[in-house]
Write an enzyme that holds these catalytic residues in place. Structure first.
Site, short mmCIF file in Angstrom:
data_model
loop_
_atom_site.label_atom_id
_atom_site.label_comp_id
_atom_site.label_asym_id
_atom_site.label_seq_id
_atom_site.Cartn_x
_atom_site.Cartn_y
_atom_site.Cartn_z
N SER A 50 -0.41 14.57 75.93
CA SER A 50 0.04 15.85 75.37
C SER A 50 0.83 15.56 74.08
O SER A 50 1.09 14.40 73.75
CB SER A 50 0.94 16.56 76.37
OG SER A 50 2.11 15.78 76.57
N ASP A 83 -4.31 16.61 75.04
CA ASP A 83 -4.06 17.75 75.93
C ASP A 83 -3.24 18.80 75.17
O ASP A 83 -2.23 18.48 74.54
CB ASP A 83 -3.27 17.22 77.15
CG ASP A 83 -3.21 18.22 78.29
OD1 ASP A 83 -4.06 19.13 78.34
OD2 ASP A 83 -2.32 18.07 79.16
N GLU A 142 -9.45 27.05 75.15
CA GLU A 142 -8.88 27.76 76.31
C GLU A 142 -8.92 29.25 76.07
O GLU A 142 -8.57 29.74 75.00
CB GLU A 142 -7.43 27.33 76.58
CG GLU A 142 -6.80 28.13 77.74
CD GLU A 142 -5.47 27.56 78.24
OE1 GLU A 142 -5.33 26.32 78.23
OE2 GLU A 142 -4.61 28.36 78.63
N GLY A 224 -3.43 22.75 85.37
CA GLY A 224 -2.41 23.02 86.39
C GLY A 224 -2.95 22.81 87.79
O GLY A 224 -2.69 23.58 88.70
N SER A 225 -3.73 21.72 87.97
CA SER A 225 -4.45 21.57 89.24
C SER A 225 -3.96 20.41 90.09
O SER A 225 -4.72 19.83 90.85
CB SER A 225 -5.95 21.44 88.97
OG SER A 225 -6.43 22.68 88.50
ZN LIG Z 1 -2.78 22.30 80.81
#
Ligand SMILES: [Zn+2]
Length: 343
Positions: A50, A83, A142, A224-225
């Site tokens: 990220s 990310d 996204e 978010g998994s």
């Molecule tokens: Zn994410």
């Protein structure tokens, strides 16, 4: 093996009907944990960083650690993915550095907090796709907004305020040309996703299925998994931690997603929990120890165990040797040919 294209990795996953975990890293030990898990399970892998990770470790450290990983584990197809890129410039800097895949998260404005309009999202994502494809680099977009906040990124909330509209997803893919699409179906970033075991009222698997039905050839991404398993929480709390009770995304729901077009599954929190639990255990049981290796090694082993488990659960295990990697040069040509036909 050189770093490979995420497009190829996900195309192969679609052919094989499996998902690929995308694991976040900030340092050497996390990269080692993932690569060891990949070797043991013979899995292709996506390692992602990220903006927060890039700031923490510095780009050059990160990039050369990734090159070391690809050199030391030549049998593993390995993608280096950005990310949640927040702007064209962030994505460009990752492409310039040698990332083989970027996420342009245009669902939020550049501040990484405020939801953007659909038109803003299309414009910035399209610009990144045009640049990235010229370099043979894969793009994840996204549509819809995830819940929660992680590393200062996120709109907050439960994740149900901006669930992806399937019709918008179709238009978004047509107008941007993204290779992979992250959708919002009620998941959130961070450890505190759900306050009870999630069921159909919080996890919108029906929306996911509808999107897959309308976009059968688009690789879907679940963010978010993490599953936030209780045993990992328990280790932390047993050794002096103070986590509040929390629930993540059950692995069975992710597997249902994989049967419905999900090819990339982002997991970070579970690894963070594993590392912290292992370190707390050493600190509590042997407080006389002070060599960082005495706790970093168990931490690395704990993360490796979680990653290997996810690789098996997502189905990517055993698929590392299925295909020869396509070079990034070849990917450039493919994207150029694709763009020429589109005109
Ligand atoms: Zn994410």
């Amino acid at each position: 093996m050189p770093l490979v294209s995420m497009r190829q990795l996900l195309d192969e996953a679609a052919k094989g009907g499996y998902g690929v975990g995308a694991f976040n890293v900030n340092n050497m030990e996390q990269i080692q944990a993932i690569m060891e898990a990949a070797r043991d399970t013979k899995s292709p892998v996506i390692i992602q960083a990220s903006r927060g990770a890039r700031a923490y470790s510095q780009d050059l450290f990160l990039y050369h650690l990734m090159l070391a990983a690809s050199g030391l584990y030549p049998e593993i197809p390995l993608v280096m993915h950005l990310d949640h890129g927040n702007s064209f410039e962030t994505c460009k800097s990752a492409i310039d550095l040698g990332f083989t895949s970027v996420m342009m998260d245009g669902s939020l404005k550049e501040d990484g907090k405020t939801p953007a309009t659909f038109e803003e999202n299309v414009a910035v994502t399209k610009a990144v796709v045009d640049l990235a494809h010229k370099h043979g680099v894969t793009v994840e977009g996204e549509i819809g907004v995830l819940g929660g906040i992680e590393d200062g990124h996120g709109a907050g909330g439960s994740g149900l305020e901006h669930v992806t509209d399937p019709a918008q997803a179709v238009e978004f893919v047509a107008r941007t040309g993204v290779d992979a699409l992250a959708i919002a179906i009620g998941t959130s970033h961070g450890a505190y996703k759900f306050s009870s075991k999630p069921d159909g009222s919080v996890l919108k698997m029906d929306v996911l299925m509808e999107i897959h039905k309308r976009l059968p050839n688009v690789h879907l991404v679940m963010h978010g998994s993490s599953s936030v398993p209780k045993d990992l929480q328990d280790v932390i709390n047993q050794y002096g931690g103070k986590l509040k009770p929390t629930w993540g995304v059950p692995v069975e729901e992710i597997q249902l997603g994989i049967r419905n077009g999900v090819r990339k599954i982002n997991v970070d929190t579970d690894n963070r929990l594993a590392i912290t639990g292992a370190i707390r255990k050493v600190f509590t049981e042997t407080p006389e120890k002070f060599d960082p290796r005495d706790y970093m090694k168990p931490a690395r082993d704990a993360m490796k165990k979680v990653v290997a488990q996810r690789m098996t659960q997502f189905g990517q295990a055993g698929h590392a040797g299925d295909y020869a990697p396509i070079s990034i040069e070849e990917m450039k040509k493919r994207y150029a040919a694709q763009a020429a036909t589109a005109k």
